[in-house]
Design an enzyme around this catalytic site. Sequence first.
Site, PDB file in Angstrom:
ATOM      1  N   GLY A  68     -11.450   4.778   7.055  1.00 15.60           N
ATOM      2  CA  GLY A  68     -11.321   4.627   8.796  1.00 15.60           C
ATOM      3  C   GLY A  68     -12.254   3.533   9.191  1.00 15.60           C
ATOM      4  N   ASN A  83     -11.901   0.297   9.785  1.00 14.89           N
ATOM      5  CA  ASN A  83     -11.251  -0.356  10.776  1.00 14.89           C
ATOM      6  C   ASN A  83     -11.056   0.173  12.087  1.00 14.89           C
ATOM      7  OD1 ASN A  83     -10.297  -3.168   9.846  1.00 14.89           O
ATOM      8  ND2 ASN A  83      -9.781  -1.958   7.908  1.00 14.89           N
ATOM      9  N   LYS A 118       5.985   7.412   1.209  1.00 10.22           N
ATOM     10  CA  LYS A 118       6.831   7.032   2.697  1.00 10.22           C
ATOM     11  C   LYS A 118       6.587   7.982   3.926  1.00 10.22           C
ATOM     12  CE  LYS A 118      10.543   6.288  -0.306  1.00 10.22           C
ATOM     13  NZ  LYS A 118      11.978   6.942  -0.568  1.00 10.22           N
ATOM     14  N   ARG A 133       1.175   4.819   3.743  1.00 12.18           N
ATOM     15  CA  ARG A 133       2.728   5.048   3.572  1.00 12.18           C
ATOM     16  C   ARG A 133       3.533   3.774   4.202  1.00 12.18           C
ATOM     17  NH1 ARG A 133       3.803  10.676   2.236  1.00 12.18           N
ATOM     18  NH2 ARG A 133       1.812  11.745   2.212  1.00 12.18           N
ATOM     19  N   HIS A 166      -3.299  -5.578   6.342  1.00  8.52           N
ATOM     20  CA  HIS A 166      -3.166  -5.584   5.148  1.00  8.52           C
ATOM     21  C   HIS A 166      -4.218  -6.408   4.312  1.00  8.52           C
ATOM     22  CE1 HIS A 166      -0.775  -5.584   1.284  1.00  8.52           C
ATOM     23  NE2 HIS A 166      -1.216  -6.696   1.253  1.00  8.52           N
TER      24      HIS A 166
HETATM   25  C1  GAR Z   1      -8.229  -1.738   4.489  1.00  6.79           C
HETATM   26  O1  GAR Z   1      -8.619  -2.693   3.426  1.00  6.79           O
HETATM   27  C2  GAR Z   1      -6.592  -2.236   4.850  1.00  6.79           C
HETATM   28  O2  GAR Z   1      -6.501  -3.338   4.844  1.00  6.79           O
HETATM   29  C3  GAR Z   1      -6.056  -1.451   3.454  1.00  6.79           C
HETATM   30  O3  GAR Z   1      -6.745  -0.279   3.396  1.00  6.79           O
HETATM   31  C4  GAR Z   1      -7.850  -0.378   3.996  1.00  6.79           C
HETATM   32  C5  GAR Z   1      -8.459   0.808   4.914  1.00  6.79           C
HETATM   33  O4  GAR Z   1      -9.756   0.917   4.935  1.00  6.79           O
HETATM   34  N1  GAR Z   1      -4.480  -1.216   3.730  1.00  6.79           N
HETATM   35  C6  GAR Z   1      -3.509  -1.199   2.863  1.00  6.79           C
HETATM   36  O5  GAR Z   1      -3.785  -1.593   1.879  1.00  6.79           O
HETATM   37  C7  GAR Z   1      -2.266  -0.833   3.479  1.00  6.79           C
HETATM   38  N2  GAR Z   1      -1.193  -1.303   2.472  1.00  6.79           N
HETATM   39  P1  GAR Z   1     -10.434   1.688   6.239  1.00  6.79           P
HETATM   40  O6  GAR Z   1      -9.595   3.083   6.004  1.00  6.79           O
HETATM   41  O7  GAR Z   1     -11.714   1.645   5.795  1.00  6.79           O
HETATM   42  O8  GAR Z   1     -10.051   1.063   7.413  1.00  6.79           O
END
Ligand code: GAR
Length: 203
Positions: free
Chosen positions: A12, A14, A66, A94, A112
């Site tokens: 979490g 982001n 999913k 998912r 992403h």
């Molecule tokens: C981030 O790096 C995001 O880009 C990636 O998961 C991480 C989550 O980090 N998302 C994916 O790979 C989606 N396919 P966070 O939980 O610290 O924000």
Amino acid sequence: MIRLGVLGSGAGTNFEEIAKKIATGEIKGAEIAVVISDVKDAKILGKAEGLGLKAMYLPADDFKTKLEGPQEEEYIKVLRENKVDYVILAGFMRMVKKGLLEAFPMKVVNIHPALLPAFPGLESWKQALDHGAKLAGCTIHFVDAGMDSGPIIAQAAVPVLDDDTPQTLHARIQEQEHIWFPKVISLLAEGRVSVEGRKVRIS
Ligand code: GAR
């Protein structure tokens, strides 16, 4: 004021950046209505609670990759009950399917960790490293029915260094994620983002 429903499965970080920037006023015109995780003990839930936000664990289906069926309906119900305008996928691991996409058309936004369309799917930073790419980065995009294939709102690139490990490269990508995801939320809140086919225009 746009209301955000944040979906996440992991750390979490982001989400945390977005929440902090809303709290400090750096992002104006947006509020977090609810934070939902498909992982019971995901750190994102504790972080959201710590910030005084509504946070809940909502189980998803047995297919780990999913969100569909009755559980998808439950997600839609909770997002609607919380009057969410945008569904923000912040490390939600998912694929979201037709039901949710039709309930929130062009209102589901994902981050992403790669320069799409290169390296969709899982652990994209590792894919970039293994492939020998010289540039990696992050992409923020509207979600469509494909895998990481929707219209691109913003991208940021970082170099891949000779001595990178998956961890060091992911950390460098995340620095950019933490800058650009909040920026995109600001642009959405200001009503400056429009979509024409595959092209996203920022006014
Ligand atoms: C981030 O790096 C995001 O880009 C990636 O998961 C991480 C989550 O980090 N998302 C994916 O790979 C989606 N396919 P966070 O939980 O610290 O924000």
